[in-house]
Design an enzyme around this catalytic site. Structure first.
Site, PDB file in Angstrom:
ATOM      1  N   LYS A  61      32.886  40.777  36.205  1.00  0.00           N
ATOM      2  CA  LYS A  61      34.221  41.306  35.826  1.00  0.00           C
ATOM      3  C   LYS A  61      34.350  41.526  34.321  1.00  0.00           C
ATOM      4  CE  LYS A  61      36.735  39.395  39.774  1.00  0.00           C
ATOM      5  NZ  LYS A  61      35.736  38.516  40.390  1.00  0.00           N
ATOM      6  N   THR A  68      31.077  47.111  23.769  1.00  0.00           N
ATOM      7  CA  THR A  68      30.557  45.811  24.213  1.00  0.00           C
ATOM      8  C   THR A  68      30.287  45.824  25.719  1.00  0.00           C
ATOM      9  OG1 THR A  68      31.795  44.757  22.458  1.00  0.00           O
ATOM     10  CG2 THR A  68      31.077  43.327  24.245  1.00  0.00           C
ATOM     11  N   ARG A 209      34.425  30.693  50.112  1.00  0.00           N
ATOM     12  CA  ARG A 209      34.630  29.329  50.600  1.00  0.00           C
ATOM     13  C   ARG A 209      34.663  29.165  52.116  1.00  0.00           C
ATOM     14  NH1 ARG A 209      39.393  28.640  46.401  1.00  0.00           N
ATOM     15  NH2 ARG A 209      39.344  30.874  46.832  1.00  0.00           N
TER      16      ARG A 209
HETATM   17  O1  C5P Z   1      36.171  31.739  48.313  1.00  0.00           O
HETATM   18  P1  C5P Z   1      36.814  33.084  48.427  1.00  0.00           P
HETATM   19  O2  C5P Z   1      36.579  33.735  49.776  1.00  0.00           O
HETATM   20  O3  C5P Z   1      38.268  33.083  48.027  1.00  0.00           O
HETATM   21  O4  C5P Z   1      36.026  33.983  47.362  1.00  0.00           O
HETATM   22  C1  C5P Z   1      36.466  35.233  46.967  1.00  0.00           C
HETATM   23  C2  C5P Z   1      35.540  35.799  45.930  1.00  0.00           C
HETATM   24  O5  C5P Z   1      35.984  37.094  45.582  1.00  0.00           O
HETATM   25  C3  C5P Z   1      35.489  34.980  44.636  1.00  0.00           C
HETATM   26  O6  C5P Z   1      34.134  34.959  44.236  1.00  0.00           O
HETATM   27  C4  C5P Z   1      36.322  35.768  43.646  1.00  0.00           C
HETATM   28  O7  C5P Z   1      35.799  35.725  42.349  1.00  0.00           O
HETATM   29  C5  C5P Z   1      36.211  37.190  44.190  1.00  0.00           C
HETATM   30  N1  C5P Z   1      37.337  38.093  43.879  1.00  0.00           N
HETATM   31  C6  C5P Z   1      38.647  37.849  44.226  1.00  0.00           C
HETATM   32  N2  C5P Z   1      39.648  38.739  43.904  1.00  0.00           N
HETATM   33  C7  C5P Z   1      39.373  39.847  43.267  1.00  0.00           C
HETATM   34  C8  C5P Z   1      38.051  40.115  42.929  1.00  0.00           C
HETATM   35  C9  C5P Z   1      37.057  39.223  43.273  1.00  0.00           C
HETATM   36  O8  C5P Z   1      38.935  36.848  44.836  1.00  0.00           O
HETATM   37  N3  C5P Z   1      40.326  40.737  43.019  1.00  0.00           N
END
Ligand code: C5P
Length: 229
Positions: A61, A68, A209
């Site tokens: 992200k 940069t 998770r």
């Molecule tokens: O554990 P969980 O199912 O909540 O993981 C969701 C993943 O998606 C995490 O790695 C989080 O960084 C990513 N993510 C998110 N929302 C966003 C973009 C990415 O939850 N808008």
């Protein structure tokens, strides 16, 4: 089987991550390496996972000044991830520069609005209570700046598809297969089930998770795959 699940390896235990990758690699589309794994285990850890399963979504992200971000991406491309992410709110110039020197092997996804933000938070930080209005705007900006895909909440798939059409790849986190998630403590506020998200038109689902913290990740992924076929 049409594989659509990307498992988020949000872990600080590399042995557990490797075990999960070995166990699930034939059932999933890819694995997502994000902040927790990458800042713990770095490029060495990335390559350990890559050597078992070369389909990796490197989700760092990026959000910084255009120069940069462009140089950061140049380094990321050497790692050959299938997806990587930048924040759309980094601005037009940052998005344009990001896609300019892309080797085309890596798809750059724009992050619209984090799925952890509710109306109160978007009002506070973006001066807009209506998340849909914000997401629509961001999706349009990303399309105009030539990004090929977006990360969005499952609840926004409909409005984004209407806005940007079917060509943009939609990668969707905020997925909860059953009632155990979300709990009150869950930081994901805007969630749907895998089937609901696929039916709405998501291309890929990011699930962390509910899979990596489950007692039997293989069984969990098989159940999810069955639910979306
Ligand atoms: O554990 P969980 O199912 O909540 O993981 C969701 C993943 O998606 C995490 O790695 C989080 O960084 C990513 N993510 C998110 N929302 C966003 C973009 C990415 O939850 N808008």
């Amino acid at each position: 089987m049409n594989k659509k699940i990307i498992v988020a390896l949000d872990l600080d235990n590399i042995k557990k991550a490797i075990k999960i990758v070995n166990e699930l690699k034939n059932e999933v589309y890819a694995f997502k390496i994000g902040h927790e794994f990458f800042y713990n285990f770095g490029i060495k850890g990335y390559k350990e996972i890559y050597n078992i399963c070369p389909k990796i979504f490197l989700d760092l992200k990026l959000h910084d000044i255009p120069n940069t971000v462009q140089k950061g991406l140049k380094a990321i491309f050497k790692l050959n991830p299938i997806f990587t992410t930048i924040h759309i709110c980094g601005g037009d110039e940052m998005q344009k520069l990001s896609v300019l020197k892309n080797n085309k092997k890596t798809i750059i996804l724009g992050v619209t609005v984090l799925t952890s933000l509710d109306e109160k938070q978007t009002l506070k930080y973006y001066k807009e209570k209506n998340v849909n209005i914000l997401v629509k705007k961001f999706a349009n900006y990303a399309k105009k700046n030539n990004l090929s895909g977006l990360v969005c909440s499952p609840l926004e798939i409909n409005i984004i598809r209407k806005e940007v059409g079917t060509k943009m790849i939609l990668v969707v986190p905020g997925i909860r297969p059953n009632k155990k998630f979300p709990s009150k403590k869950d930081d994901q506020k805007r969630t749907l089930t895998p089937k609901e998200a696929i039916d709405l038109g998501a291309d890929f689902l990011v699930i962390g998770r509910p899979i990596v913290e489950s007692i039997n990740p293989l069984e969990t992924i098989k159940k999810i795959n069955k639910s979306i076929q």
